[in-house]
Motif scaffolding. Structure first.
Motif, PDB file in Angstrom:
ATOM      1  N   CYS A 199      48.592  32.111  32.816  1.00  0.00           N
ATOM      2  CA  CYS A 199      47.967  33.368  33.236  1.00  0.00           C
ATOM      3  C   CYS A 199      48.348  34.461  32.244  1.00  0.00           C
ATOM      4  O   CYS A 199      49.528  34.624  31.921  1.00  0.00           O
ATOM      5  CB  CYS A 199      48.421  33.731  34.645  1.00  0.00           C
ATOM      6  SG  CYS A 199      47.723  35.266  35.281  1.00  0.00           S
ATOM      7  N   SER A 200      47.370  35.208  31.781  1.00  0.00           N
ATOM      8  CA  SER A 200      47.639  36.303  30.853  1.00  0.00           C
ATOM      9  C   SER A 200      47.977  37.581  31.621  1.00  0.00           C
ATOM     10  O   SER A 200      47.749  37.673  32.831  1.00  0.00           O
ATOM     11  CB  SER A 200      46.411  36.552  29.977  1.00  0.00           C
ATOM     12  OG  SER A 200      45.325  37.008  30.773  1.00  0.00           O
ATOM     13  N   SER A 201      48.488  38.573  30.914  1.00  0.00           N
ATOM     14  CA  SER A 201      48.812  39.864  31.545  1.00  0.00           C
ATOM     15  C   SER A 201      47.565  40.517  32.112  1.00  0.00           C
ATOM     16  O   SER A 201      47.591  41.107  33.195  1.00  0.00           O
ATOM     17  CB  SER A 201      49.467  40.791  30.519  1.00  0.00           C
ATOM     18  OG  SER A 201      50.672  40.256  30.049  1.00  0.00           O
ATOM     19  N   ALA A 202      46.448  40.417  31.364  1.00  0.00           N
ATOM     20  CA  ALA A 202      45.196  41.013  31.833  1.00  0.00           C
ATOM     21  C   ALA A 202      44.718  40.350  33.120  1.00  0.00           C
ATOM     22  O   ALA A 202      44.268  41.017  34.055  1.00  0.00           O
ATOM     23  CB  ALA A 202      44.127  40.890  30.750  1.00  0.00           C
ATOM     24  N   GLN A 203      44.835  39.015  33.185  1.00  0.00           N
ATOM     25  CA  GLN A 203      44.397  38.321  34.389  1.00  0.00           C
ATOM     26  C   GLN A 203      45.304  38.627  35.572  1.00  0.00           C
ATOM     27  O   GLN A 203      44.836  38.752  36.710  1.00  0.00           O
ATOM     28  CB  GLN A 203      44.346  36.811  34.150  1.00  0.00           C
ATOM     29  CG  GLN A 203      43.693  36.060  35.318  1.00  0.00           C
ATOM     30  CD  GLN A 203      43.593  34.578  35.073  1.00  0.00           C
ATOM     31  OE1 GLN A 203      44.208  34.041  34.144  1.00  0.00           O
ATOM     32  NE2 GLN A 203      42.824  33.888  35.889  1.00  0.00           N
ATOM     33  N   LEU A 204      46.602  38.772  35.325  1.00  0.00           N
ATOM     34  CA  LEU A 204      47.522  39.136  36.407  1.00  0.00           C
ATOM     35  C   LEU A 204      47.128  40.480  37.004  1.00  0.00           C
ATOM     36  O   LEU A 204      47.141  40.658  38.223  1.00  0.00           O
ATOM     37  CB  LEU A 204      48.963  39.196  35.883  1.00  0.00           C
ATOM     38  CG  LEU A 204      50.016  39.663  36.889  1.00  0.00           C
ATOM     39  CD1 LEU A 204      50.052  38.756  38.115  1.00  0.00           C
ATOM     40  CD2 LEU A 204      51.391  39.720  36.241  1.00  0.00           C
ATOM     41  N   SER A 205      46.752  41.420  36.143  1.00  0.00           N
ATOM     42  CA  SER A 205      46.310  42.727  36.621  1.00  0.00           C
ATOM     43  C   SER A 205      45.070  42.589  37.501  1.00  0.00           C
ATOM     44  O   SER A 205      44.950  43.256  38.539  1.00  0.00           O
ATOM     45  CB  SER A 205      46.010  43.640  35.428  1.00  0.00           C
ATOM     46  OG  SER A 205      45.545  44.891  35.860  1.00  0.00           O
ATOM     47  N   GLN A 206      44.159  41.708  37.110  1.00  0.00           N
ATOM     48  CA  GLN A 206      42.954  41.470  37.911  1.00  0.00           C
ATOM     49  C   GLN A 206      43.308  40.841  39.258  1.00  0.00           C
ATOM     50  O   GLN A 206      42.757  41.220  40.298  1.00  0.00           O
ATOM     51  CB  GLN A 206      42.000  40.559  37.143  1.00  0.00           C
ATOM     52  CG  GLN A 206      41.414  41.193  35.897  1.00  0.00           C
ATOM     53  CD  GLN A 206      40.645  40.196  35.048  1.00  0.00           C
ATOM     54  OE1 GLN A 206      40.692  38.984  35.292  1.00  0.00           O
ATOM     55  NE2 GLN A 206      39.937  40.685  34.044  1.00  0.00           N
ATOM     56  N   LEU A 207      44.223  39.901  39.254  1.00  0.00           N
ATOM     57  CA  LEU A 207      44.653  39.255  40.495  1.00  0.00           C
ATOM     58  C   LEU A 207      45.257  40.270  41.462  1.00  0.00           C
ATOM     59  O   LEU A 207      45.001  40.232  42.673  1.00  0.00           O
ATOM     60  CB  LEU A 207      45.683  38.164  40.189  1.00  0.00           C
ATOM     61  CG  LEU A 207      45.188  36.926  39.430  1.00  0.00           C
ATOM     62  CD1 LEU A 207      46.387  36.109  38.937  1.00  0.00           C
ATOM     63  CD2 LEU A 207      44.301  36.062  40.300  1.00  0.00           C
ATOM     64  N   ILE A 208      46.066  41.174  40.927  1.00  0.00           N
ATOM     65  CA  ILE A 208      46.713  42.192  41.760  1.00  0.00           C
ATOM     66  C   ILE A 208      45.667  43.099  42.398  1.00  0.00           C
ATOM     67  O   ILE A 208      45.752  43.436  43.588  1.00  0.00           O
ATOM     68  CB  ILE A 208      47.719  43.010  40.919  1.00  0.00           C
ATOM     69  CG1 ILE A 208      48.919  42.133  40.530  1.00  0.00           C
ATOM     70  CG2 ILE A 208      48.192  44.236  41.684  1.00  0.00           C
ATOM     71  CD1 ILE A 208      49.875  42.791  39.563  1.00  0.00           C
ATOM     72  N   LYS A 209      44.646  43.503  41.627  1.00  0.00           N
ATOM     73  CA  LYS A 209      43.598  44.373  42.165  1.00  0.00           C
ATOM     74  C   LYS A 209      42.811  43.676  43.264  1.00  0.00           C
ATOM     75  O   LYS A 209      42.474  44.281  44.287  1.00  0.00           O
ATOM     76  CB  LYS A 209      42.663  44.809  41.037  1.00  0.00           C
ATOM     77  CG  LYS A 209      43.283  45.797  40.062  1.00  0.00           C
ATOM     78  CD  LYS A 209      42.325  46.158  38.941  1.00  0.00           C
ATOM     79  CE  LYS A 209      42.973  47.129  37.960  1.00  0.00           C
ATOM     80  NZ  LYS A 209      42.086  47.445  36.817  1.00  0.00           N
ATOM     81  N   VAL A 210      42.508  42.401  43.059  1.00  0.00           N
ATOM     82  CA  VAL A 210      41.775  41.642  44.079  1.00  0.00           C
ATOM     83  C   VAL A 210      42.623  41.491  45.340  1.00  0.00           C
ATOM     84  O   VAL A 210      42.125  41.625  46.463  1.00  0.00           O
ATOM     85  CB  VAL A 210      41.372  40.260  43.527  1.00  0.00           C
ATOM     86  CG1 VAL A 210      40.881  39.353  44.649  1.00  0.00           C
ATOM     87  CG2 VAL A 210      40.288  40.416  42.465  1.00  0.00           C
ATOM     88  N   CYS A 211      43.902  41.224  45.159  1.00  0.00           N
ATOM     89  CA  CYS A 211      44.819  41.093  46.298  1.00  0.00           C
ATOM     90  C   CYS A 211      44.848  42.393  47.101  1.00  0.00           C
ATOM     91  O   CYS A 211      44.763  42.375  48.335  1.00  0.00           O
ATOM     92  CB  CYS A 211      46.214  40.742  45.785  1.00  0.00           C
ATOM     93  SG  CYS A 211      47.386  40.329  47.082  1.00  0.00           S
ATOM     94  N   GLU A 212      44.944  43.517  46.414  1.00  0.00           N
ATOM     95  CA  GLU A 212      44.933  44.817  47.076  1.00  0.00           C
ATOM     96  C   GLU A 212      43.637  45.026  47.852  1.00  0.00           C
ATOM     97  O   GLU A 212      43.640  45.476  49.006  1.00  0.00           O
ATOM     98  CB  GLU A 212      45.102  45.935  46.042  1.00  0.00           C
ATOM     99  CG  GLU A 212      45.025  47.333  46.631  1.00  0.00           C
ATOM    100  CD  GLU A 212      45.016  48.424  45.574  1.00  0.00           C
ATOM    101  OE1 GLU A 212      45.226  49.594  45.935  1.00  0.00           O
ATOM    102  OE2 GLU A 212      44.799  48.111  44.386  1.00  0.00           O
TER     103      GLU A 212
END
Length: 718
Positions: A199-212
């Motif tokens: 998982c890249s840093s950019a994808q982690l940021s996307q995952l966090i936004k979706v989780c929120e």
């Protein structure tokens, strides 16, 4: 893993509208499913493997085993597949080749040449495509499982040792992914083998936004199900260099329990009406809150942001008039009133209180140093010393009588911080001595002393009222009837401010003399008015710039915080059985209850129902105990037989003024713990939502679906 039916030769395909159901976790039922669909190759697989990787479509179940609504199709817990067409299957459960499957006349054009391709090859490619998509879903699910685990525990995914140039190489998130791979997560392993990272840093940021987004949608749904609510905000926080406004919602749930939920942070960048419009737009359009259902609002703010919060509050009332402004139960009235003053002296006092609280919470030894200083200044008053020491061991800067306590220990405080700053015995580090010096400078400023004395004397008039209104039900009910007396006392002070200010000025001068503090006008004022510096007398300055504004502000704020509708709501606490029993000769006021007439199920029967309620609780049997607060009253089994009373009690329950029971006051405690335990650089306005709402029932499959819809291109990179 498949998104097609596991039954051999089932015509349900990838784009078939029939629902697909996972194999059950229960071993016995899972075994029956395998037997029914005659897949001998699945017999040796564990129930967990079957659940994760195989599905049966809806055509193999009786209609009575499936329940559907507008949003989802659900299989009943005891459902067993019974409908199968085995005419095209062999004894061993493998698919027989039909006439159509033996033909290989399908062709496709490649480079201008037509080549034959067997239908078996086509089917193989289709299965491969399906497998890739399902593997991608399972990969995303693994990522979300790890992210949710970290969020619930308050562990920053990007900590502790990663740097931006290193990506996620040494992060907590990467460490858990590697652990999963070591434990046999084949999907993650495959991903790592192809891309050399999970998982890249950019994808982690996307995952966090979706989780929120998914967690908040659950919160909004919960609030909608329970009707009316109140909106609460807390002190602004700086996260990643930007100011954010924490937002909470209070409501009464289906089990008649008062609840608060942390809804997230709103960016507080902007000014005036534009900022207020932006905040409201985010709540309604982005979050999905129905503000027409909002019946109260309360805000906790201090310092330079007070004016912006007041603008937002006014805009909220303008747009939604039923959102009555009230006091928030997590702040005492006197502290809230002082925080809302934009006067330099008052803000100096309040900011110094925050520094004092932070300073003495660092070490128990600092607390002992303060207690020693208190003993020095009260050598012959042991009872007074013990009382002050006990108070100082608590969060005294948040008390109703904070200003009285501060005046009592002011000299001891200055002695203590001066001693720490001198550091003659080399006990304290540089940071502690620096903090002590900052506090010492503030305490030794006459503007601080004068403001503290004025606040102490004026707030004495509001202290008892504030303590009662945030106390038990009988006390809050009494406070609602005693506000006129408080306002009358404040008006008397305002009308005779010259006399009162003279007393306050003398008290401040005497206290300053004891501490060897020179009496003078603030230097910041003199710099702006250099031409008048020789003619301005301190007593005149502090009267015009402190005493008068403080009294006027308190009168204005109390009138705003306790409007007539708010007071009527508080007087409805007369419905609590303990209050009825206390005032048994007085029937609860129907006039106050009429404030809720548009929200009760049967206004025509209100008088009769109120009388029955009063009769029921006005006579107390021997040894009988009555519910003493709103929470206990809402939990009464009999309350359902009084629908109007229940509706009124539920509406009182969302008032931000009333303190919640410990069992209900969970959200704010989690919020404070998150702020205290999470290092500044790891605070996340998105993950905080998950951490403080970890009890919300979330669905990982839904998170995966939202992610794939939001970022459809991500699945192409496998």
């Amino acid at each position: 893993m498949q998104n097609h039916c596991a039954v051999p030769n089932c015509t349900s395909g990838k784009f078939d509208p029939l629902p697909l159901f996972r194999f059950p976790h229960d071993p016995e039922r899972s075994k029956k499913w395998v037997e029914k669909c005659q897949r001998k190759d699945l017999i040796d697989k564990s129930p967990d493997q079957l659940h994760r990787y195989y599905r049966l479509c809806g055509k193999h179940f009786e209609t009575s085993s499936i329940s559907s609504d507008a949003q989802s199709t659900v299989l009943k817990d005891d459902a067993i597949p019974t409908l199968f067409d085995m005419s095209s299957q062999s004894q061993n459960g493998q698919v027989k080749r039909s006439k159509e499957t033996t033909k290989d006349d399908e062709t496709e054009s490649r480079g201008g040449k037509k080549i034959k391709k067997s239908q078996a090859d086509t089917a193989k490619e289709d299965v491969q495509t399906v497998t890739e998509e399902e593997e991608y879903r399972e990969y995303l699910k693994s990522l979300f499982e790890v992210l949710v685990l970290l969020g619930e525990q308050g562990i920053p995914p990007t900590g502790p040792g990663d740097r931006k140039q290193d990506g996620l190489g040494s992060s907590n998130f990467q460490a858990l992914l590697e652990y999963r791979m070591n434990c046999g997560d084949e999907v993650l392993k495959k991903r790592y083998d192809v891309n050399k990272e999970c998982c890249s840093s950019a994808q982690l940021s996307q995952l966090i936004k979706v989780c929120e987004k998914c967690i908040r949608s659950k919160l909004v749904e919960e609030v909608k199900q329970n009707g009316f609510f109140s909106l609460l905000t807390d002190d602004l926080l700086k996260i990643s260099g930007e100011w954010y406004l924490p937002v909470f919602v209070r409501f009464v749930d289906q089990s008649n329990c008062q609840r608060e939920r942390f809804f997230g942070f709103l960016s507080f960048e902007g000014e005036g009406d534009a900022l207020a419009e932006k905040l409201l737009s985010e709540m309604t359009d982005k979050w999905g809150l129905d503000m027409e259902q909002c019946r109260g609002q309360a805000h906790s703010c201090s310092g330079t942001h007070v004016i912006k919060i007041k603008t937002f509050s006014a805009k909220l009332i303008e747009r939604y008039p039923m959102a009555v402004l009230t006091l928030r139960s997590t702040r005492t009235l006197n502290v809230s009133l002082a925080n809302g003053m934009a006067l330099s002296g008052v803000q100096l006092v309040m900011s110094t209180f925050k520094k004092i609280e932070s300073f003495f919470s660092q070490s128990h030894l600092l607390q002992l140093e303060l207690e020693h200083a208190i003993s020095i200044f009260y050598p012959d008053k042991e009872e007074k010393v013990n009382e002050l020491k006990e108070i100082c061991r608590t969060s005294w800067t948040r008390r109703h009588d904070v200003f009285e306590v501060a005046v009592d220990i002011l000299e001891a405080l200055l002695l203590c911080v001066d001693s720490v700053h001198d550091n003659e015995d080399m006990r304290w580090n540089d940071q502690v001595t620096h903090d002590a010096l900052e506090i010492s400078k503030a305490l030794a400023d006459f503007e601080f002393v004068m403001a503290l004395v004025v606040l102490k004397n004026v707030m004495t008039l509001t202290r008892a009222f504030g303590k009662n209104v945030q106390g038990k039900a009988p006390d809050a009910h009494f406070a609602a009837t005693s506000l006129k007396a408080v306002l009358h006392s404040l008006k008397e002070v305002s009308d005779n401010i010259d006399v009162y200010h003279e007393f306050w000025n003398d008290e401040a001068i005497n206290l300053a003399a004891a501490m060897e503090i020179p009496v003078k006008v603030p230097r910041s004022f003199l710099r702006k008015h250099q031409s008048e510096s020789g003619t301005i007398r301190p007593d005149s300055y502090y009267k015009d710039h402190l005493s008068v504004p403080v009294v006027n502000h308190i009168v204005k704020e109390i009138n705003e915080l306790f409007c007539e509708d708010h007071l009527k709501s508080l007087r409805c606490l007369s419905l609590v059985p303990a209050v009825i029993e206390q005032y048994k000769s007085t029937k609860p006021e129907e006039e106050s209850i009429q404030v809720f007439k548009n929200y009760i199920p049967n206004a025509g029967s209100l008088s009769a129902e109120l009388h029955c309620w009063w009769v029921k609780w006005s006579k107390k049997g021997k040894g009988e105990t009555f519910p003493s607060n709103l929470h206990e009253t809402l939990q009464l089994a009999d309350v359902r037989f009084f629908p109007n009373m229940l509706a009124v009690l539920r509406l009182i329950g969302i008032l931000p003024t009333l303190a919640l029971e410990d069992s209900c006051n969970v959200a704010y405690k989690r919020f404070e713990m998150y702020l205290e335990n999470t290092p500044e650089k790891f605070k996340s306005n998105s993950l905080a939502l998950l951490n403080m709402n970890y009890d919300v029932e979330y669905d990982l499959d839904s998170m995966v679906e939202v992610y794939m819809n939001t970022y459809p291109d991500r699945g192409e990179v496998m």
